[in-house]
Write an enzyme that holds these catalytic residues in place. Sequence first.
Site, PDB file in Angstrom:
ATOM      1  N   HIS A 108      -2.692  96.851 125.001  1.00  0.00           N
ATOM      2  CA  HIS A 108      -3.273  98.160 124.664  1.00  0.00           C
ATOM      3  C   HIS A 108      -3.017  98.541 123.206  1.00  0.00           C
ATOM      4  O   HIS A 108      -3.112  99.712 122.830  1.00  0.00           O
ATOM      5  CB  HIS A 108      -2.747  99.242 125.607  1.00  0.00           C
ATOM      6  N   CYS A 116      -9.359  99.761 110.417  1.00  0.00           N
ATOM      7  CA  CYS A 116     -10.438 100.462 109.721  1.00  0.00           C
ATOM      8  C   CYS A 116     -11.748 100.223 110.463  1.00  0.00           C
ATOM      9  O   CYS A 116     -12.155  99.061 110.646  1.00  0.00           O
ATOM     10  CB  CYS A 116     -10.565  99.972 108.267  1.00  0.00           C
ATOM     11  N   CYS A 119     -14.392  98.510 107.711  1.00  0.00           N
ATOM     12  CA  CYS A 119     -14.336  97.084 107.317  1.00  0.00           C
ATOM     13  C   CYS A 119     -13.670  96.215 108.389  1.00  0.00           C
ATOM     14  O   CYS A 119     -13.645  94.990 108.248  1.00  0.00           O
ATOM     15  CB  CYS A 119     -13.594  96.946 105.989  1.00  0.00           C
ATOM     16  N   CYS A 135      -8.852 103.549 103.281  1.00  0.00           N
ATOM     17  CA  CYS A 135      -8.456 102.229 103.799  1.00  0.00           C
ATOM     18  C   CYS A 135      -7.961 101.374 102.638  1.00  0.00           C
ATOM     19  O   CYS A 135      -8.670 101.246 101.627  1.00  0.00           O
ATOM     20  CB  CYS A 135      -9.666 101.543 104.454  1.00  0.00           C
ATOM     21  N   CYS A 138     -10.913  98.492 102.101  1.00  0.00           N
ATOM     22  CA  CYS A 138     -12.276  98.806 101.618  1.00  0.00           C
ATOM     23  C   CYS A 138     -12.312 100.130 100.847  1.00  0.00           C
ATOM     24  O   CYS A 138     -13.377 100.501 100.326  1.00  0.00           O
ATOM     25  CB  CYS A 138     -13.253  98.851 102.796  1.00  0.00           C
ATOM     26  N   GLY A 175       8.198  98.928 135.367  1.00  0.00           N
ATOM     27  CA  GLY A 175       8.013 100.259 134.807  1.00  0.00           C
ATOM     28  C   GLY A 175       6.564 100.638 134.580  1.00  0.00           C
ATOM     29  O   GLY A 175       6.218 101.248 133.570  1.00  0.00           O
ATOM     30  N   LEU A 202      11.238 102.635 138.883  1.00  0.00           N
ATOM     31  CA  LEU A 202      12.176 103.700 139.286  1.00  0.00           C
ATOM     32  C   LEU A 202      11.992 103.971 140.778  1.00  0.00           C
ATOM     33  O   LEU A 202      12.947 104.162 141.513  1.00  0.00           O
ATOM     34  CB  LEU A 202      11.872 104.974 138.478  1.00  0.00           C
TER      35      LEU A 202
HETATM   36  C1  BV8 Z   1     -11.515  98.902 130.306  1.00  0.00           C
HETATM   37  C2  BV8 Z   1      -3.038 103.078 125.071  1.00  0.00           C
HETATM   38  C3  BV8 Z   1     -13.520  97.554 130.308  1.00  0.00           C
HETATM   39  C4  BV8 Z   1      -3.239 104.326 124.349  1.00  0.00           C
HETATM   40  C5  BV8 Z   1      -3.782 103.247 127.414  1.00  0.00           C
HETATM   41  C6  BV8 Z   1     -11.470 100.039 137.735  1.00  0.00           C
HETATM   42  C7  BV8 Z   1     -11.255 101.078 138.596  1.00  0.00           C
HETATM   43  C8  BV8 Z   1     -11.097 102.391 138.065  1.00  0.00           C
HETATM   44  C9  BV8 Z   1     -11.128 102.659 136.685  1.00  0.00           C
HETATM   45  C10 BV8 Z   1     -11.350 101.623 135.848  1.00  0.00           C
HETATM   46  C11 BV8 Z   1     -11.539 100.317 136.358  1.00  0.00           C
HETATM   47  N1  BV8 Z   1     -11.726  99.501 135.308  1.00  0.00           N
HETATM   48  C12 BV8 Z   1     -11.681 100.252 134.151  1.00  0.00           C
HETATM   49  C13 BV8 Z   1     -11.448 101.542 134.461  1.00  0.00           C
HETATM   50  C14 BV8 Z   1     -11.313 102.645 133.509  1.00  0.00           C
HETATM   51  C15 BV8 Z   1      -9.898 102.776 132.909  1.00  0.00           C
HETATM   52  C16 BV8 Z   1      -8.903 103.077 133.990  1.00  0.00           C
HETATM   53  O1  BV8 Z   1      -8.229 102.212 134.508  1.00  0.00           O
HETATM   54  N2  BV8 Z   1      -8.799 104.374 134.285  1.00  0.00           N
HETATM   55  C17 BV8 Z   1      -7.763 104.805 135.265  1.00  0.00           C
HETATM   56  C18 BV8 Z   1      -7.135 106.079 134.753  1.00  0.00           C
HETATM   57  C19 BV8 Z   1      -8.369 104.957 136.618  1.00  0.00           C
HETATM   58  N3  BV8 Z   1      -9.513 101.566 132.186  1.00  0.00           N
HETATM   59  C20 BV8 Z   1      -9.942 101.444 130.906  1.00  0.00           C
HETATM   60  O2  BV8 Z   1     -10.669 102.239 130.348  1.00  0.00           O
HETATM   61  C21 BV8 Z   1      -9.479 100.189 130.175  1.00  0.00           C
HETATM   62  N4  BV8 Z   1     -10.596  99.542 129.555  1.00  0.00           N
HETATM   63  O3  BV8 Z   1     -11.441  98.871 131.495  1.00  0.00           O
HETATM   64  O4  BV8 Z   1     -12.485  98.269 129.560  1.00  0.00           O
HETATM   65  C22 BV8 Z   1     -12.899  96.284 130.887  1.00  0.00           C
HETATM   66  C23 BV8 Z   1     -12.929  96.043 132.265  1.00  0.00           C
HETATM   67  C24 BV8 Z   1     -12.415  94.832 132.776  1.00  0.00           C
HETATM   68  C25 BV8 Z   1     -11.834  93.878 131.955  1.00  0.00           C
HETATM   69  C26 BV8 Z   1     -11.836  94.182 130.598  1.00  0.00           C
HETATM   70  C27 BV8 Z   1     -12.353  95.410 130.076  1.00  0.00           C
HETATM   71  C28 BV8 Z   1      -8.531 100.543 129.009  1.00  0.00           C
HETATM   72  C29 BV8 Z   1      -7.304 101.196 129.510  1.00  0.00           C
HETATM   73  C30 BV8 Z   1      -6.306 101.373 128.367  1.00  0.00           C
HETATM   74  C31 BV8 Z   1      -6.143 102.819 127.993  1.00  0.00           C
HETATM   75  N5  BV8 Z   1      -5.030 102.974 127.059  1.00  0.00           N
HETATM   76  N6  BV8 Z   1      -2.771 103.363 126.488  1.00  0.00           N
HETATM   77  C32 BV8 Z   1      -2.007 105.185 124.378  1.00  0.00           C
HETATM   78  O5  BV8 Z   1      -0.906 104.721 124.706  1.00  0.00           O
HETATM   79  O6  BV8 Z   1      -2.206 106.330 123.990  1.00  0.00           O
HETATM   80  S1  BV8 Z   1      -3.438 103.381 129.109  1.00  0.00           S
HETATM   81  C33 BV8 Z   1      -1.783 103.951 129.290  1.00  0.00           C
HETATM   82  O7  BV8 Z   1      -1.615 104.218 130.660  1.00  0.00           O
HETATM   83  C34 BV8 Z   1      -0.725 102.915 129.045  1.00  0.00           C
HETATM   84  O8  BV8 Z   1      -0.988 102.073 127.991  1.00  0.00           O
HETATM   85  C35 BV8 Z   1      -0.690 102.133 130.334  1.00  0.00           C
HETATM   86  O9  BV8 Z   1      -1.519 101.061 130.260  1.00  0.00           O
HETATM   87  C36 BV8 Z   1      -1.332 103.007 131.325  1.00  0.00           C
HETATM   88  C37 BV8 Z   1      -0.474 103.169 132.515  1.00  0.00           C
HETATM   89  O10 BV8 Z   1       0.673 103.731 132.133  1.00  0.00           O
HETATM   90  P1  BV8 Z   1       2.096 103.126 132.619  1.00  0.00           P
HETATM   91  O11 BV8 Z   1       2.623 102.282 131.530  1.00  0.00           O
HETATM   92  O12 BV8 Z   1       1.993 102.534 133.968  1.00  0.00           O
HETATM   93  O13 BV8 Z   1       2.870 104.509 132.631  1.00  0.00           O
HETATM   94  P2  BV8 Z   1       2.857 105.625 133.782  1.00  0.00           P
HETATM   95  O14 BV8 Z   1       3.403 106.836 133.150  1.00  0.00           O
HETATM   96  O15 BV8 Z   1       1.544 105.682 134.470  1.00  0.00           O
HETATM   97  O16 BV8 Z   1       3.906 105.035 134.843  1.00  0.00           O
HETATM   98  C38 BV8 Z   1       5.266 104.880 134.443  1.00  0.00           C
HETATM   99  C39 BV8 Z   1       5.968 104.201 135.606  1.00  0.00           C
HETATM  100  O17 BV8 Z   1       7.317 103.951 135.187  1.00  0.00           O
HETATM  101  C40 BV8 Z   1       6.027 105.087 136.867  1.00  0.00           C
HETATM  102  O18 BV8 Z   1       5.730 104.274 138.001  1.00  0.00           O
HETATM  103  C41 BV8 Z   1       7.498 105.555 136.901  1.00  0.00           C
HETATM  104  O19 BV8 Z   1       7.993 105.649 138.226  1.00  0.00           O
HETATM  105  C42 BV8 Z   1       8.210 104.416 136.182  1.00  0.00           C
HETATM  106  N7  BV8 Z   1       9.436 104.834 135.487  1.00  0.00           N
HETATM  107  C43 BV8 Z   1       9.686 106.023 134.855  1.00  0.00           C
HETATM  108  N8  BV8 Z   1      10.933 106.002 134.308  1.00  0.00           N
HETATM  109  C44 BV8 Z   1      11.458 104.764 134.584  1.00  0.00           C
HETATM  110  C45 BV8 Z   1      10.495 104.017 135.328  1.00  0.00           C
HETATM  111  N9  BV8 Z   1      10.711 102.760 135.770  1.00  0.00           N
HETATM  112  C46 BV8 Z   1      11.937 102.220 135.471  1.00  0.00           C
HETATM  113  N10 BV8 Z   1      12.899 102.868 134.744  1.00  0.00           N
HETATM  114  C47 BV8 Z   1      12.705 104.128 134.289  1.00  0.00           C
HETATM  115  N11 BV8 Z   1      13.674 104.749 133.610  1.00  0.00           N
END
Ligand code: BV8
Length: 251
Positions: A108, A116, A119, A135, A138, A175, A202
């Site tokens: 991600h 950019c 470019c 940039c 460019c 995580g 967690l």
């Molecule tokens: C795409 C970067 C086409 C930016 C991020 C199929 C079905 C439904 C929807 C879709 C689908 N296919 C595509 C979609 C759409 C979408 C999607 O999935 N939407 C969701 C919301 C339903 N996906 C996309 O748009 C992706 N692109 O699909 O392009 C394609 C298709 C197929 C093949 C190729 C291309 C792009 C998604 C990327 C978006 N960018 N981040 C930024 O950071 O600002 S996503 C962001 O959330 C993160 O990067 C991460 O990937 C994602 C999930 O977050 P997690 O890391 O899991 O964090 P979260 O808070 O959710 O969970 C934390 C966990 O840790 C919890 O379980 C918690 O209990 C645990 N925890 C907490 N503390 C601890 C712990 N564990 C251990 N120790 C601790 N101390």
Amino acid sequence: MNVFVLAGAGVSAESGLGTFRDKDGLWSRFDPMKLATPEAFAHDPDQVHAFYNMRRQNLLSAEPNAAHRALARLETGLVERGGSLFLCTQNIDDLHERAGSKQVIHMHGELLKARCTDCGETMTWREDLSVEVPCPSCHRSGGLRPHVVWFGEMPLEMDAIYDALLAADLFVAIGTSGSVYPAAGFVSEARGHGIRTCEINLEPSDNARQFDEGQYGPASEVVPFWVEQILSQKSLADQAGITAPRSPHPK
Ligand code: BV8
């Protein structure tokens, strides 16, 4: 043995970098559709820059934790034993690298890089970004954006990721809530190819049932324990069978 690790925000939570979906997570305070989509950036780039500038400043004052360091040890330990670690992270922070991991795939993107849109150049970027900043390549302004993958955009390195996933003997998600695709689909892909699967989190994630096993607790405690288990096993081959003492799934 070839181990594939998928890391998520939970690995960096104890380094003070908020997760997304926990009760006080980023998406409970900010709207991802207004901040993490190409449409949002086109509509209001200043607001998007402000959001990522805040996260970049937080990152620059954060430190890796014991989970990051243990994964760096796992990388060298597996190679010394004739195996390999493929570390695929959804995190845009650089804490894996700062903890010593050599091979890290940021599917991600990376917060300390800018790209950019005029470019196409990608460069290391540690300062605040804004539409005024030209940039360095460019020299046009208004085109620089964080080198991160927004919703609706294609994740990075997908071919290398699927190749490594299908070549793995063990798939481990650490995580991550398993709520964002295509990353959330890796476990079923692995299962479909008879690869053993383990979740370290967690608490049980949205798709905990898809895993053969689960280890639950703070990553900074559970990951070092799990890595010692893996590397202390007399022969790596055994690991295909046993990853760590089972903790019963919540039936
Ligand atoms: C795409 C970067 C086409 C930016 C991020 C199929 C079905 C439904 C929807 C879709 C689908 N296919 C595509 C979609 C759409 C979408 C999607 O999935 N939407 C969701 C919301 C339903 N996906 C996309 O748009 C992706 N692109 O699909 O392009 C394609 C298709 C197929 C093949 C190729 C291309 C792009 C998604 C990327 C978006 N960018 N981040 C930024 O950071 O600002 S996503 C962001 O959330 C993160 O990067 C991460 O990937 C994602 C999930 O977050 P997690 O890391 O899991 O964090 P979260 O808070 O959710 O969970 C934390 C966990 O840790 C919890 O379980 C918690 O209990 C645990 N925890 C907490 N503390 C601890 C712990 N564990 C251990 N120790 C601790 N101390």
